[in-house]
Design a protein around this motif. Sequence first.
Motif, PDB file in Angstrom:
ATOM      1  N   PHE A 144     -49.805 -50.743  35.038  1.00 24.03           N
ATOM      2  CA  PHE A 144     -50.843 -51.053  36.011  1.00 24.03           C
ATOM      3  C   PHE A 144     -51.052 -52.568  36.133  1.00 24.03           C
ATOM      4  O   PHE A 144     -51.767 -53.035  37.026  1.00 24.03           O
ATOM      5  N   ALA A 145     -50.409 -53.336  35.254  1.00 28.44           N
ATOM      6  CA  ALA A 145     -50.700 -54.775  35.166  1.00 28.44           C
ATOM      7  C   ALA A 145     -50.645 -55.516  36.506  1.00 28.44           C
ATOM      8  O   ALA A 145     -51.543 -56.304  36.797  1.00 28.44           O
ATOM      9  N   PRO A 146     -49.622 -55.282  37.351  1.00 28.14           N
ATOM     10  CA  PRO A 146     -49.570 -56.083  38.587  1.00 28.14           C
ATOM     11  C   PRO A 146     -50.778 -55.884  39.502  1.00 28.14           C
ATOM     12  O   PRO A 146     -51.060 -56.733  40.330  1.00 28.14           O
ATOM     13  N   ARG A 147     -51.484 -54.777  39.350  1.00 21.06           N
ATOM     14  CA  ARG A 147     -52.607 -54.526  40.249  1.00 21.06           C
ATOM     15  C   ARG A 147     -53.943 -54.541  39.517  1.00 21.06           C
ATOM     16  O   ARG A 147     -54.990 -54.323  40.125  1.00 21.06           O
ATOM     17  N   CYS A 148     -53.873 -54.769  38.209  1.00 17.52           N
ATOM     18  CA  CYS A 148     -55.094 -54.624  37.419  1.00 17.52           C
ATOM     19  C   CYS A 148     -55.926 -55.897  37.481  1.00 17.52           C
ATOM     20  O   CYS A 148     -55.427 -56.988  37.201  1.00 17.52           O
ATOM     21  N   PRO A 149     -57.192 -55.794  37.860  1.00 17.47           N
ATOM     22  CA  PRO A 149     -58.021 -57.009  37.932  1.00 17.47           C
ATOM     23  C   PRO A 149     -58.293 -57.610  36.559  1.00 17.47           C
ATOM     24  O   PRO A 149     -58.743 -58.741  36.468  1.00 17.47           O
ATOM     25  N   TYR A 150     -58.033 -56.844  35.488  1.00 16.91           N
ATOM     26  CA  TYR A 150     -58.366 -57.331  34.137  1.00 16.91           C
ATOM     27  C   TYR A 150     -57.125 -57.709  33.344  1.00 16.91           C
ATOM     28  O   TYR A 150     -57.200 -57.933  32.153  1.00 16.91           O
ATOM     29  N   GLU A 169     -54.164 -59.391  31.398  1.00 20.10           N
ATOM     30  CA  GLU A 169     -54.000 -60.673  30.715  1.00 20.10           C
ATOM     31  C   GLU A 169     -52.605 -60.681  30.112  1.00 20.10           C
ATOM     32  O   GLU A 169     -51.877 -59.686  30.186  1.00 20.10           O
ATOM     33  N   ALA A 170     -52.241 -61.810  29.502  1.00 18.54           N
ATOM     34  CA  ALA A 170     -50.871 -61.959  29.020  1.00 18.54           C
ATOM     35  C   ALA A 170     -50.480 -60.821  28.087  1.00 18.54           C
ATOM     36  O   ALA A 170     -49.372 -60.297  28.136  1.00 18.54           O
ATOM     37  N   ALA A 171     -51.399 -60.406  27.229  1.00 22.45           N
ATOM     38  CA  ALA A 171     -51.087 -59.383  26.230  1.00 22.45           C
ATOM     39  C   ALA A 171     -50.721 -58.047  26.864  1.00 22.45           C
ATOM     40  O   ALA A 171     -50.166 -57.174  26.209  1.00 22.45           O
ATOM     41  N   CYS A 172     -51.065 -57.868  28.131  1.00 15.99           N
ATOM     42  CA  CYS A 172     -50.795 -56.585  28.783  1.00 15.99           C
ATOM     43  C   CYS A 172     -49.315 -56.435  29.109  1.00 15.99           C
ATOM     44  O   CYS A 172     -48.856 -55.341  29.421  1.00 15.99           O
ATOM     45  N   CYS A 173     -48.563 -57.556  29.092  1.00 10.56           N
ATOM     46  CA  CYS A 173     -47.162 -57.471  29.454  1.00 10.56           C
ATOM     47  C   CYS A 173     -46.299 -57.645  28.219  1.00 10.56           C
ATOM     48  O   CYS A 173     -46.738 -58.170  27.213  1.00 10.56           O
ATOM     49  N   GLY A 174     -45.088 -57.175  28.313  1.00 12.46           N
ATOM     50  CA  GLY A 174     -44.142 -57.367  27.217  1.00 12.46           C
ATOM     51  C   GLY A 174     -43.878 -56.096  26.441  1.00 12.46           C
ATOM     52  O   GLY A 174     -42.847 -55.968  25.802  1.00 12.46           O
ATOM     53  N   ALA A 175     -44.764 -55.128  26.506  1.00 13.03           N
ATOM     54  CA  ALA A 175     -44.514 -53.872  25.795  1.00 13.03           C
ATOM     55  C   ALA A 175     -45.289 -52.759  26.473  1.00 13.03           C
ATOM     56  O   ALA A 175     -46.300 -53.013  27.123  1.00 13.03           O
ATOM     57  N   ALA A 176     -44.786 -51.539  26.319  1.00 13.60           N
ATOM     58  CA  ALA A 176     -45.514 -50.398  26.855  1.00 13.60           C
ATOM     59  C   ALA A 176     -46.848 -50.293  26.128  1.00 13.60           C
ATOM     60  O   ALA A 176     -46.950 -50.660  24.960  1.00 13.60           O
ATOM     61  N   VAL A 177     -47.835 -49.830  26.816  1.00  9.13           N
ATOM     62  CA  VAL A 177     -49.147 -49.703  26.187  1.00  9.13           C
ATOM     63  C   VAL A 177     -49.265 -48.296  25.619  1.00  9.13           C
ATOM     64  O   VAL A 177     -49.123 -47.323  26.359  1.00  9.13           O
ATOM     65  N   PRO A 178     -49.480 -48.181  24.313  1.00 11.11           N
ATOM     66  CA  PRO A 178     -49.595 -46.838  23.728  1.00 11.11           C
ATOM     67  C   PRO A 178     -50.915 -46.192  24.115  1.00 11.11           C
ATOM     68  O   PRO A 178     -51.889 -46.880  24.407  1.00 11.11           O
ATOM     69  N   ALA A 179     -50.914 -44.868  24.081  1.00  2.00           N
ATOM     70  CA  ALA A 179     -52.166 -44.157  24.306  1.00  2.00           C
ATOM     71  C   ALA A 179     -53.000 -44.268  23.040  1.00  2.00           C
ATOM     72  O   ALA A 179     -52.492 -44.099  21.937  1.00  2.00           O
ATOM     73  N   ARG A 180     -54.257 -44.598  23.214  1.00  4.27           N
ATOM     74  CA  ARG A 180     -55.142 -44.695  22.050  1.00  4.27           C
ATOM     75  C   ARG A 180     -56.313 -43.766  22.218  1.00  4.27           C
ATOM     76  O   ARG A 180     -56.693 -43.434  23.335  1.00  4.27           O
ATOM     77  N   ARG A 181     -56.888 -43.379  21.118  1.00  2.63           N
ATOM     78  CA  ARG A 181     -57.969 -42.402  21.184  1.00  2.63           C
ATOM     79  C   ARG A 181     -59.324 -43.090  21.146  1.00  2.63           C
ATOM     80  O   ARG A 181     -59.490 -44.127  20.502  1.00  2.63           O
ATOM     81  N   PHE A 182     -60.262 -42.489  21.858  1.00  2.00           N
ATOM     82  CA  PHE A 182     -61.617 -43.024  21.892  1.00  2.00           C
ATOM     83  C   PHE A 182     -62.572 -41.887  21.606  1.00  2.00           C
ATOM     84  O   PHE A 182     -62.194 -40.714  21.707  1.00  2.00           O
ATOM     85  N   PRO A 183     -63.788 -42.215  21.247  1.00  2.13           N
ATOM     86  CA  PRO A 183     -64.755 -41.146  20.932  1.00  2.13           C
ATOM     87  C   PRO A 183     -64.906 -40.205  22.118  1.00  2.13           C
ATOM     88  O   PRO A 183     -64.731 -40.605  23.266  1.00  2.13           O
ATOM     89  N   PRO A 235     -48.164 -48.903  43.868  1.00  7.01           N
ATOM     90  CA  PRO A 235     -47.678 -48.515  42.537  1.00  7.01           C
ATOM     91  C   PRO A 235     -46.163 -48.650  42.464  1.00  7.01           C
ATOM     92  O   PRO A 235     -45.471 -48.536  43.473  1.00  7.01           O
ATOM     93  N   PRO A 236     -45.626 -48.914  41.259  1.00  2.18           N
ATOM     94  CA  PRO A 236     -44.169 -48.995  41.114  1.00  2.18           C
ATOM     95  C   PRO A 236     -43.537 -47.621  41.348  1.00  2.18           C
ATOM     96  O   PRO A 236     -44.208 -46.604  41.269  1.00  2.18           O
ATOM     97  N   ALA A 237     -42.239 -47.626  41.634  1.00  2.00           N
ATOM     98  CA  ALA A 237     -41.562 -46.382  41.985  1.00  2.00           C
ATOM     99  C   ALA A 237     -41.450 -45.441  40.798  1.00  2.00           C
ATOM    100  O   ALA A 237     -41.496 -44.225  40.955  1.00  2.00           O
ATOM    101  N   GLY A 238     -41.291 -45.967  39.610  1.00  2.00           N
ATOM    102  CA  GLY A 238     -41.181 -45.106  38.435  1.00  2.00           C
ATOM    103  C   GLY A 238     -42.006 -45.687  37.307  1.00  2.00           C
ATOM    104  O   GLY A 238     -42.748 -46.657  37.502  1.00  2.00           O
ATOM    105  N   ALA A 239     -41.865 -45.088  36.133  1.00  2.00           N
ATOM    106  CA  ALA A 239     -42.627 -45.581  34.997  1.00  2.00           C
ATOM    107  C   ALA A 239     -42.120 -46.965  34.596  1.00  2.00           C
ATOM    108  O   ALA A 239     -40.932 -47.256  34.662  1.00  2.00           O
ATOM    109  N   VAL A 240     -43.053 -47.830  34.226  1.00  2.00           N
ATOM    110  CA  VAL A 240     -42.696 -49.149  33.735  1.00  2.00           C
ATOM    111  C   VAL A 240     -42.816 -49.082  32.227  1.00  2.00           C
ATOM    112  O   VAL A 240     -43.868 -48.707  31.702  1.00  2.00           O
ATOM    113  N   LEU A 241     -41.721 -49.389  31.518  1.00  2.00           N
ATOM    114  CA  LEU A 241     -41.748 -49.143  30.077  1.00  2.00           C
ATOM    115  C   LEU A 241     -41.961 -50.395  29.252  1.00  2.00           C
ATOM    116  O   LEU A 241     -42.242 -50.304  28.075  1.00  2.00           O
ATOM    117  N   ASP A 242     -41.827 -51.580  29.876  1.00  2.00           N
ATOM    118  CA  ASP A 242     -41.995 -52.759  29.026  1.00  2.00           C
ATOM    119  C   ASP A 242     -43.235 -53.595  29.351  1.00  2.00           C
ATOM    120  O   ASP A 242     -43.402 -54.676  28.831  1.00  2.00           O
TER     121      ASP A 242
END
Lengths: 322, 613
Positions: B305-311, B313-327, B294-301
């Motif tokens: 998890f992208a560098p280690r995430c098996p899923y 894709e390009a859209a995962c980089c470039g911006a922080a991922v907001p928290a979204r709500r699910f059922p 894991p990175p040493a601190g929070a990654v904001l852009d």
Amino acid sequence: MSLRLLKPIATRLGANVVTLIVISMVTFGLMNLKAPEDVARSVLGREVSAAQIADFVAKNGLDAPVAVRYVDWISRFAIGDFGHSIVTGRPVSNDVLTRLNRSLTLAALGSLFGVAAGIVIGVQLALRAGSKADFRVVTGLLVIASMPEFLIGIALYLVFVVWLGWFPTQAGMAFSFGDAWARAMTFVLPAATIGLLLMPHIARVARASAIEAFASPYVDAARLRGLSERQVSWDHAFRNAALPLMSVIGVNLVYAVSGVVVVDFLFGFPGLGALLVASIGSGDVFTTQAIVMMFAVVIVVINIAVDLAMLWLNPKARFRAA
Amino acid sequence: MLDIVDPRPAADPTDTAGSFDPPTAGLAIRGLTVRYGGPERAPTVWSVDLTLEPGKILGLAGESGCGKSTTAKAAIGFRQGSETVTGRSLLAGTDVLALDPLARRALWGNRVSYVSQSASLALNPAMTVGRQLAQPLRRHRGLSGAALKRRMLELFTLVDIPDPAVALKKYPFQFSGGQQQRVALAIALCCEPEVLILDEPTTGLDVTTQARISALLRSIVDRTRIAVLYVSHNLALLANLADSLAVMYAGQIVEQGPTPVVLARPRHPYTKILLGLSPRLEDPRLVPGIPGLPPAGAVLDDCSFAPRCPYAEAACCGAAVPARRFPGGVEARCHRAEALAGGGPSPVALSRVAIPDADPLLIVDQVELHYRGAPRPSVDKVSFKLKTGERIGIVGESGSGKSSVLKMISGLVAPTAGYMRFGDTRLDALAVDRPRWLCRDIQLVFQNPDASLNPRHTIRQILMRPLVLFHGKLPASERERRVRESLERVRLPAAFADRMPQELSGGQRQRVAIARAFLASPKLLLCDEVTSALDVSVQAAVLETIAEISADAGVAVVFVSHDLAVVRTIADRILVMRNGQVVEAQDADGLFTNPQEPYTRDLIAAVPTFDLA
Ligand code: SF4
């Protein structure tokens, strides 16, 4: 609790009595290596007749076998009879006990000053650890600590006696002819020297152990229970910091006691150290033996006291010991 | 910071996690951010929203260094050094972080309590527990005399400490680890706080102790309606205990929601992987470990998890991922959560080979170890046999004698009775007196690799040792080749050969220790709690490494651990030890499906599982 502590106290006492006996044997052995005739000659001078020597030897009981003399001496010593000086003929205990009293007062004053100043400085430094002031003072302490003791004494002597003239040049004179105030004044510089010898060591250990104690999880935990900083410091931090400090204080008290020899010499203070030097010089066997044993007893008492203080501070060791 | 969170659907009755309206009771943490150093440094904790409700336990999970402990301390305004903390932490409407230090102190131990990981360190060793309990009661409640005494006895009774009156007069070291933690809990609860923060309170304790403390906590929460934040790296434990679950990665909450919902349907890939990596009793398989750290601190852009995430894709980089709500009241920070609705990576079994039907490699027969003066033997007539390539697990609580068995086989201590044979050789000598080939054939790896890796040697020098010692006349190029190969096998980059041990993480050092053991080309590998100090992702990698190499080279393994689920993943056969004796020995599947001894059953029952039925 007090009953539980009897056993560790008893073991420590026993061990220390053995130490004392060994010291007494070594001392006695070293002092009595010389043939009785040589002892007599070194006291009476070269130009003495054989009869005078025989008389001296007989009067001082030097003709008995070493073992007998040792047993005789040590058993008397144990009940406070230190024998008669073979030089002056006076009871050794008179001289030694007055001097012991004086030197212990001096050592106690010096240690009190050194330990108190060391702890205050150390804790203050710990509270400012890492700051510039901390760094400077720690460096200063290192410089003082690495100076030989006579240098500190000479510096104090030059400044306060020679330059400022606040204290008499010869402490011994003040003792013999001065009033109570003059006598009290004679203690100041030697005590300050002893204190300055101890202070840097105490301060450095106090600083280190206070820093460690303040960084310990139980101090954080105590803060998180909402206790006042005073309570956190005194009940939690300092009490545990006292443990490593205590052993260093013990070593330093011993150091202070042996330091009286040096300060007696430097300031002409009429203490046990001066008497020791004089009695060795004049070949006064019984006096020398008595003084060495007094030093040994004092050091052993300090060791026992420190051991017990550490047991008191460390419940874990207390339970292990009991 | 709050605008990062998407507006949520208006009405959802289960929807309480991260609610905007601070509740009137409990603790509402909003936008909590912790930075060490200036604004140019990545924050250690970034924009954390958590809601602690009365009578509920919120579990905060994550691997070491993810910021969960920092979050827990920052949330109650406890500063550790030079960090800057922003955000709010509302205790019944009052922002704890805005209070001055004195007002904060009046809250601690009174309305908000904190219990840290190791009670043995958090209790003052030089003070009776009674005095330590009395201090906050005097200070916050002004109790003294008989009333104080009564309250203290009441508290010790509450946390189930036997013989409270006597216990109050004892010092911390006179208690066991579990009881120390009960004492710490009693102190934390003494002023009936509204909020309790527990930071890994049972880590390092035996599973049975852990289970008892969890049960105690649950009953206290139910009775007192206290709001609890329970920080732990042990997801299975939280799954059993917590009402809702928050998963932290690199300083951010990547997923949170009601525990059953999160477990049944994890939304974030990290949660999925973490669940798959946590060993389970009912299934010996693990998902393959994920690469990287894991990175040493929070990654904001980017998605952190992208560098280690098996899923990724390009859209995962470039911006922080907001928290979204699910059922179901779940929030997660992943773009692809819907697309990945199905399960996570599938678990696989560790490599195994068929064990040849040959003579046993190791025979341990009626072996006993009785230290002089000890009331009972540490190891009491233990017998087992091990074939080439076979992997045997030894489980038991601390003090069961499981590590002592390894020590005797490896020759660190001599048995006081019994017989051990390795191949055709009797194993009665201590390691120092054993022939060199025997020391090569039997290799031991410890729990703590730091103690066995020389800090002044490079990894290359460390790995060369067994080659020089046991494979004397190798040409230099061949040695170098083997060192590189061994690093590859434990999945460390070849460039690590030039590093010093302290430049590596704990898991990496453990893998170096394993590489070193295998470089000796042993026939028998003894593992003593080798993964106990490791995070699940590293643990999985280490287990895989051991399994793979042992399967490839037919190395027999004795794997000692207090963690039944871990032993389950790797062992063919398991011995259960208690008080120096083997109480049960069975093949791994049989032991868990059909335990014979009541003690084994208790041990298994104490292991937290993800089974929520
Ligand atoms: S946002 Fe992308 S990289 Fe991040 S967890 Fe989701 S899929 Fe993986």
